[in-house]
Design an enzyme around this catalytic site. Structure first.
Site, mmCIF file in Angstrom:
data_model
loop_
_atom_site.group_PDB
_atom_site.id
_atom_site.type_symbol
_atom_site.label_atom_id
_atom_site.label_comp_id
_atom_site.label_asym_id
_atom_site.label_seq_id
_atom_site.Cartn_x
_atom_site.Cartn_y
_atom_site.Cartn_z
ATOM 1 N N ASN A 53 0.840 -1.190 0.000
ATOM 2 C CA ASN A 53 0.000 0.000 0.000
ATOM 3 C C ASN A 53 0.883 1.251 0.000
ATOM 4 O O ASN A 53 1.860 1.322 0.743
ATOM 5 C CB ASN A 53 -0.903 0.023 1.233
ATOM 6 N N ALA A 54 0.535 2.229 -0.828
ATOM 7 C CA ALA A 54 1.228 3.509 -0.887
ATOM 8 C C ALA A 54 2.701 3.349 -1.232
ATOM 9 O O ALA A 54 3.582 3.948 -0.615
ATOM 10 C CB ALA A 54 1.061 4.296 0.413
ATOM 11 N N ASP A 70 -3.588 -0.819 11.287
ATOM 12 C CA ASP A 70 -3.734 0.482 10.630
ATOM 13 C C ASP A 70 -5.164 0.980 10.832
ATOM 14 O O ASP A 70 -5.760 1.592 9.956
ATOM 15 C CB ASP A 70 -3.400 0.381 9.132
#
Lengths: 289, 441
Positions: free
Chosen positions: B269-270, B328
């Site tokens: 992710n990211a 998260d």
């Protein structure tokens, strides 16, 4: 002497464990009356310890009022080394049952004065009132504890140098590195074990067959220290079929015949007791035939 | 006669002995048995967890667990050195005992957002710390997303590193995710807060964050100019540097790892997607540029939504010992299904999804740590040991905390009791029960 012949290792272990269990139950130990036992290490008694743990977990026996004295310990091996007999006893027996640390006794192979440690051990046995049941195993050369061939049959607890055969055999527990194998041990003497009221020797496997033959069919001989127990008033040898391979057929049949007779007698006694409504003591040590 | 002899076989008589069960029972029965203590070394009572399967040395093993003074005790030493014994027995009835979970990335939950300026930051942290006990989390890193300096200056001093206890999970330090991250991979971080490093990165760090005393982890993008000195400076101060929200290529990432970075923030992710000629940050999982004793750890959101199970499996199989499960989680974790007002937004919770109300736009993870562990276990088909260690041992190793995340002798007795499906039944901190699942009727 009694010779109990069972089919295999499993049955021999179970028989020995039941014998110990029943002994403890019959003794009926309490805070004022401890049952004292001598205990061995090694692979032979493992099955017996497993069974005793099982009986404890089932609630059949307790070790709360049992005092134990171990036969031997290496000199100079750290107590928490996985091959030390302290570790063996903790991992294979003590941690699984309700025995109190203060009632267990294992020779300290790291004591500053080893001789004094041995003398103190003898005194502790005496203070506990002697040993009720000493359980032992033997080596293929007929040694009991670390009383290797040639040991005095009246020896007491002392420091012993191990035979080269024993050191070589032990190397497998130390990654095959001979330099790491302890060369000395503290051990109870043959005389120390002889003082016990009763002695039970476990012998299993074909590799112990010659030792069993030397122990019971030949004369008392310090080259086979276990043979000393021919002169003990109450000794029981518990073995499997394999361990009898070097015995005479006559010897084996004789002892097997005795076992059968006793089991018949036991059953008849129990039957009579039942019909007469007498409380029959099923816990007699010989009741497992 | 033949018939008589048949009756007298060994087996049958043995059976008779066994079934005549009038044996004495000395053993004291019951769940919690009080005994007088042996006090040669410490006055503290000793608790023994019996009949459990404990996770030790990467193996679930049938073993008792002994606790004194909040730490795990070596019972063999107790026995031989102190001739001691347990004062209290806790019957675990066949359940699993594992180290408590450690969540290194949690933005909030139960209506709390750690990144919000607030009068009562300590209360908010305490609320989350208390609530996550039931999800098996015994310590965590409250996480702040990219924020203006004023937020860091006000909030950071209020989130103190502290031990856990009956009031909640312990705080291991704050995880600062940003603002030194890539605008290209900012994800949900507000763009106006993002920063770059000047030629004096240490001053930039101090200017933005203020004080690093309560900080455990900083996530930054290693492709930024001067980031290398920032990485070194943070490591020098004992802060774990994590790479994330970044468009770095593999060599930039490796350079940062050589400089001391040791973590990857929510892998996949990211960051740049894996490309076989430049695997990007993902390539760190199999890099040969990390000096041997060191390991790169990587966070994974195993909620079943943010990472496809196949991607979970790829990462796990490539580098199992570095996998760190993180939630998260955002503000909405732990809130009931339905519409909620969060900040300026209305969100709607449906199952494990949190949407901006009326849309299908995901607005963060709301999975709890225990859910992530179970999902990871099922999705990867790994051993239960591995799933549990990914949420306990690995995050502890990442943060260099030797006394947590494991049940070794001397470690903190932060424990969870789980059933065989890995549902948390109770949580202990320092040997004290801090949460227990209510009895089902």
């Amino acid at each position: 002497m009694k010779l109990i012949i069972l089919n295999d290792y499993q049955q021999a272990s179970e028989w020995a464990a039941k014998y110990i269990r029943n002994k403890i139950l019959m003794f009926n130990p309490g805070p004022e009356r401890y049952f004292t036992m001598g205990l061995p290490t090694g692979s032979t008694p493992l099955g017996c310890y497993k069974k005793l743990i099982e009986y404890y977990k089932n609630g059949e026996i307790s070790f709360q009022y049992v005092k134990t004295f171990n036969m031997d310990e290496y000199v100079g091996l750290p107590r928490d080394h996985p091959e030390s007999y302290h570790s063996f006893m903790w991992n294979n027996f003590f941690k699984h049952v309700d025995i109190r640390a203060e009632n267990t006794h294992i020779l300290d192979g790291n004591a500053a004065d080893l001789q004094a440690e041995c003398e103190a051990f003898e005194k502790k046995i005496t203070a506990a009132g002697g040993i009720e049941l000493f359980v032992g195993g033997i080596g293929p050369d007929g040694h009991i504890a670390f009383n290797e061939p040639g040991s005095s049959l009246v020896s007491r607890t002392r420091v012993k140098t191990l035979a080269q055969d024993t050191i070589n055999a032990n190397a497998r527990f130390f990654n095959g590195d001979l330099s790491k194998v302890p060369t000395m041990a503290l051990t109870v003497g043959v005389g120390t074990v002889m003082d016990a009221k009763e002695v039970m020797i476990l012998i299993t496997g074909a590799h112990k067959a010659f030792a069993l033959y030397k122990a019971i069919e030949e004369g008392v001989n310090h080259m086979w220290t276990v043979s000393a127990f021919q002169q003990h008033p109450q000794t029981v040898f518990v073995c499997d079929e394999d361990a009898t391979l070097e015995l005479r057929v006559k010897t084996v049949k004789y002892f097997k015949g005795k076992m059968n007779t006793q089991s018949v007698l036991y059953y008849l006694l129990k039957h009579i007791a039942c019909t007469m409504n007498i409380d029959f003591d099923y816990k007699h040590p010989m009741a497992m035939y | 006669m033949t018939k008589l002899y048949r009756i007298f076989t060994n087996a049958e008589l043995t059976a008779r002995v066994q079934t005549s069960s009038t044996c004495h029972i000395f053993k004291s029965e019951g769940k919690q048995t009080k005994m007088p203590s042996n006090k040669s070394v410490s006055d503290a009572p000793i608790t023994r967890f019996i009949n459990g399967t404990i996770l030790r040395e990467h193996t679930l093993q049938r073993e008792d667990l002994w606790v004194r003074d909040g730490s795990i005790l070596n019972p063999e030493k107790l026995f031989y050195d102190e001739q001691g014994f347990a004062d209290e027995l806790v019957n675990c009835e066949g359940t699993i005992i594992a180290p408590g979970f450690i969540d290194t990335q949690i933005n909030g939950g139960f209506g709390v957002d750690f990144s919000q300026l607030s009068e009562n930051v300590p209360e908010n942290v305490s609320l989350v710390a208390k609530k996550i006990l039931e999800h098996g989390v015994t310590s965590f890193c409250p996480t702040l997303v990219s924020s203006p300096p004023v937020v860091y200056h006000q909030v950071l001093p209020q989130i103190k590193v502290q031990e856990g206890g009956p009031d909640g999970a312990g705080v291991l330090g704050v995880h600062l995710e940003g603002p030194f991250i890539s605008a290209q991979k900012k994800g949900a971080h507000p763009e106006h807060c993002l920063r770059t490093f000047s030629s004096r990165p240490t001053e930039d760090l101090m200017e933005v964050y203020g004080d690093l005393g309560n900080v455990a982890i900083v996530t930054l993008a290693p492709e930024m100019d001067n980031s290398q000195s920032a990485v070194k400076e943070l490591c020098r101060r004992g802060v774990t540097v994590s790479l994330g929200h970044s468009a770095a290529n593999l060599s930039q990432a490796e350079e940062a790892v050589r400089g001391g970075a040791s973590f990857i923030t929510h892998l996949f992710n990211a960051m740049l997607p894996f490309h076989h000629r430049d695997p990007g940050i993902v390539g760190l999982l199999t890099t040969d540029q990390v000096p041997p004793p060191r390991t790169v750890y990587y966070g994974m959101i195993a909620d079943g939504i943010h990472t496809n199970p196949a991607a979970l499996r790829i990462a796990h199989r490539a580098h199992p010992s570095g996998l760190v499960l993180v939630t998260d989680a955002i503000t909405a974790m732990g809130l009931p299904p339905g519409q909620h007002m969060l900040g300026q937004q209305i969100i709607e919770i449906k199952g494990l999804h949190a949407y901006v109300a009326g849309t299908t736009t995901l607005c963060g993870s709301i999975a709890t740590m225990d859910m992530c562990v179970r999902h990871f276990w099922q999705a990867t088909g790994c051993k239960a040991e591995e799933a549990l260690e990914a949420a306990s041992l690995h995050p502890a190793q990442l943060l260099g905390i030797a006394r947590k995340g494991r049940l070794d002798y001397g470690a903190d007795a932060d424990l969870i009791v789980l059933d065989d499906k890995l549902n948390v039944k109770s949580t202990y901190i320092s040997g004290e029960e801090v949460w227990r699942k209510p009895e089902q009727r």
